[in-house]
Scaffold this motif. Structure first.
Motif, short mmCIF file in Angstrom:
data_model
loop_
_atom_site.label_atom_id
_atom_site.label_comp_id
_atom_site.label_asym_id
_atom_site.label_seq_id
_atom_site.Cartn_x
_atom_site.Cartn_y
_atom_site.Cartn_z
N ILE A 67 0.84 -1.20 0.00
CA ILE A 67 0.00 0.00 0.00
C ILE A 67 0.88 1.25 0.00
O ILE A 67 0.63 2.20 -0.76
CB ILE A 67 -0.98 0.00 1.20
N ILE A 70 2.32 1.73 -3.57
CA ILE A 70 1.41 2.22 -4.61
C ILE A 70 0.82 3.59 -4.28
O ILE A 70 0.34 4.28 -5.17
CB ILE A 70 0.31 1.19 -4.99
N GLU A 71 0.88 3.98 -3.01
CA GLU A 71 0.54 5.36 -2.67
C GLU A 71 1.63 6.30 -3.19
O GLU A 71 1.33 7.34 -3.79
CB GLU A 71 0.43 5.54 -1.15
N LEU A 76 -2.24 3.89 -6.58
CA LEU A 76 -3.45 3.83 -5.75
C LEU A 76 -4.40 4.97 -6.10
O LEU A 76 -5.60 4.75 -6.26
CB LEU A 76 -3.08 3.86 -4.26
N LYS A 80 -8.21 4.68 -7.64
CA LYS A 80 -9.37 5.31 -6.99
C LYS A 80 -10.13 6.17 -7.99
O LYS A 80 -11.36 6.08 -8.08
CB LYS A 80 -8.92 6.15 -5.80
N LEU A 130 -6.92 -4.25 -6.60
CA LEU A 130 -5.93 -4.04 -5.53
C LEU A 130 -5.32 -5.38 -5.10
O LEU A 130 -4.09 -5.49 -4.99
CB LEU A 130 -6.61 -3.35 -4.34
N TYR A 184 -6.29 1.69 3.20
CA TYR A 184 -6.02 1.90 1.78
C TYR A 184 -7.05 2.83 1.16
O TYR A 184 -6.92 3.23 0.01
CB TYR A 184 -5.96 0.56 1.01
N TYR A 185 -8.07 3.16 1.95
CA TYR A 185 -9.14 4.01 1.43
C TYR A 185 -9.80 4.73 2.59
O TYR A 185 -10.17 4.09 3.57
CB TYR A 185 -10.16 3.14 0.68
#
Length: 191
Positions: A67, A70-71, A76, A80, A130, A184-185
């Motif tokens: 996470i 990919i952020e 990410l 989104k 994901l 993650y969200y």
């Protein structure tokens, strides 16, 4: 009630007066179902992946590292934007999935677009992508096990699968039964 669709069907049929959902799920379904409107926002929700308490610590740490990566590289955020803005037209990318190694067994409760749902008989959505990307990251195939919403946390607590992901809000009550990844969200809850 078992998931978002059941809650909204109860609302439309008049068997309940209100439902609380995350903002993007609410916006998606209010487009699809007539007579439903948002009347208020409540607070922030943080979605995380659940792991068996005290077990799968290495897998959880790999997921947390994934996470963070990919952020930082923007994947990410791109996911989104693609899934949240237009889930009906967002295809699941053709990813080169690993075929060797022990599959990561993932519990889901499909039916919460845009996170995980069926399109043309196949699983798709933000969380499906994901998890597939996570499988690539750790070099393992992934297998999804679709179950009812109510049994997600208990199935992970019992060790039936390796992890659960299904727009699971990180809450103190759930954290007593399972370990959570980093969020993650993050979104807003709506009535």
């Amino acid at each position: 009630m078992d998931g978002d669709i059941d809650m909204l069907e109860s609302l439309v049929s008049g068997t309940c007066d209100a439902v609380v959902l995350d903002d993007y799920t609410m916006k998606y379904y209010t487009r699809e179902i007539g007579g439903v409107e948002v009347i208020d926002t409540l607070g922030k929700l943080s979605f995380g992946t659940a792991f068996k308490k005290g077990k799968n610590g290495a897998l959880k740490e790999q997921f947390n590292s994934f996470i963070k990566e990919i952020e930082s590289n923007g994947i990410l955020e791109e996911m989104k934007q693609r899934w949240i803005d237009d889930p009906d037209n967002s295809p699941l990318p053709e990813l080169d999935m690993p075929t060797g190694g022990t599959p990561v067994k993932i519990s889901i409760a499909a039916g919460a677009a845009p996170f995980q749902f069926y399109r043309d008989g196949k699983l798709t959505g933000f969380e499906i992508e994901l998890c597939e990307r996570f499988g690539i990251y750790i070099g393992r195939p992934v297998e999804f096990f679709d179950s009812d919403w109510a049994s997600l946390v208990t199935s992970i607590a019992a060790g039936s699968n390796d992890m659960a992901i299904s727009a699971l809000n990180i809450s103190p009550e759930r954290a007593e039964a399972v370990d959570f990844s980093v969020p993650y969200y993050i979104c807003t809850s709506m009535v």
